[in-house]
Design a protein around this motif. Structure first.
Motif, PDB file in Angstrom:
ATOM      1  N   LYS A   1      31.217  38.288  42.983  1.00  0.00           N
ATOM      2  CA  LYS A   1      30.012  37.475  43.162  1.00  0.00           C
ATOM      3  C   LYS A   1      30.341  35.986  43.060  1.00  0.00           C
ATOM      4  O   LYS A   1      29.820  35.167  43.842  1.00  0.00           O
ATOM      5  N   LYS A   2      31.229  35.619  42.131  1.00  0.00           N
ATOM      6  CA  LYS A   2      31.600  34.212  41.967  1.00  0.00           C
ATOM      7  C   LYS A   2      32.321  33.685  43.215  1.00  0.00           C
ATOM      8  O   LYS A   2      32.087  32.562  43.664  1.00  0.00           O
ATOM      9  N   ILE A   3      33.183  34.520  43.798  1.00  0.00           N
ATOM     10  CA  ILE A   3      33.881  34.124  45.019  1.00  0.00           C
ATOM     11  C   ILE A   3      32.881  33.941  46.152  1.00  0.00           C
ATOM     12  O   ILE A   3      32.907  32.948  46.887  1.00  0.00           O
ATOM     13  N   THR A   4      31.974  34.895  46.281  1.00  0.00           N
ATOM     14  CA  THR A   4      30.973  34.845  47.346  1.00  0.00           C
ATOM     15  C   THR A   4      30.078  33.621  47.207  1.00  0.00           C
ATOM     16  O   THR A   4      29.748  32.955  48.191  1.00  0.00           O
ATOM     17  N   GLU A   5      29.689  33.312  45.988  1.00  0.00           N
ATOM     18  CA  GLU A   5      28.852  32.141  45.758  1.00  0.00           C
ATOM     19  C   GLU A   5      29.610  30.845  46.036  1.00  0.00           C
ATOM     20  O   GLU A   5      29.042  29.869  46.532  1.00  0.00           O
TER      21      GLU A   5
END
Length: 289
Positions: free
Chosen positions: A263-267
């Motif tokens: 999720k952090k990468i996607t954000e």
């Protein structure tokens, strides 16, 4: 003139160089590790050492990027060079210019799979690998000796991609690592068609099939186990080298990556990942969360 083989680290650059070097620099298409030397890395200390002996400053090194390329191009031949550097300018010193570069092939890979490869290659925790991937000022050099002779200016994953995608001084071909994996032959033929604009390369189906067979991941992995691989690095935790050809197709973020890191990468990279179709319903997923 130079044709760059550029990518963010751990994005398939070495595999593509294996494909290309076996096709261009062998008679029969059979890949051997020594063929990779035909597509050397830039910049290295050797490239600039005749212009300066000061490798303690990245700015000093960058002053001679163009001079080194001019020297290489004196023979008026096509030169393929590998780089992990972004298309950057440092204190007014450009990485390359129109007089020395004719084209670039940029290999991009889903950052959710890049992160696990970085973690393995540098013996990082997944959180350390995330910091590497998202650091807008990231560089690679020899920290032990403060030696900037081989410095690679990366930045973060998204800006690295954009720096090459937006190149205006020469033609750029973007290739997704996933396309090379899923349809190696079709994707590589497409790349050869691109190279026809600058070289006399033709498609030889028999040779191409041999290239693909002898650069298969499992074959490369076996070759590394049997003969070693010059580009693999020593572990800081043991006296052994870290496996360069590690997981291949088994490097699947859906199986390996913690959902919080995913999720952090996607954000962090949502717009670029959407552009590349690595995510297609990010906003819907975000709203659901």
């Amino acid at each position: 003139m130079i044709i760059w083989i550029a990518s963010y680290p751990k994005s398939g650059n070495t595999w593509f160089r294996a494909l290309l070097s076996a096709y261009l620099y062998s008679e029969d298409g059979v890949f051997k590790f020594e063929l990779l030397k035909n597509i050397s890395q830039f910049p290295t200390r050797q490239d600039v050492q005749e212009f300066t002996n000061n490798f303690k400053s990245p700015v000093e090194t960058s002053k001679y990027w163009i001079a080194a390329q001019k020297k290489l191009n004196l023979d008026k031949k096509i030169h393929f060079l590998k780089t992990h550097s972004s298309m950057c300018t440092l204190e007014g010193n450009s990485f390359t210019d129109k007089a020395n570069t004719i084209a670039s092939i940029y290999i991009v890979r889903d950052p959710r799979n890049v992160i696990t490869s970085i973690a393995n290659h540098y013996e990082f925790s997944i959180n350390e690998a995330f910091e590497f991937l998202t650091n807008k000022r990231k560089i690679i050099f020899d920290p032990e000796y403060q030696d900037y002779g081989d410095i690679q200016f990366l930045g973060d994953w998204a800006n690295h991609y954009k720096s090459w995608k937006n190149l205006t001084i020469a033609l750029v071909k973007i290739v997704k690592y996933e396309d090379l994996v899923n349809n190696t032959k079709k994707t590589f033929i497409d790349l050869l068609d691109f190279l026809k604009k600058f070289t006399s390369v033709n498609v030889d189906e028999k040779k191409l099939n041999t290239v693909i067979r002898t650069t298969d991941f499992n074959t490369l992995k076996l070759k590394e186990e049997q003969f070693g691989f010059e580009e693999s690095i020593m572990s800081k935790k043991s006296d052994k080298k870290i496996k360069f050809f590690n997981l291949g197709k088994d490097n699947n973020w859906k199986k390996l990556l913690d959902s919080k890191i995913e999720k952090k990468i996607t954000e962090s990279f949502r717009l670029t990942m959407k552009e590349l179709n690595y995510i297609t319903n990010w906003l819907k997923k975000l709203n659901q969360n």
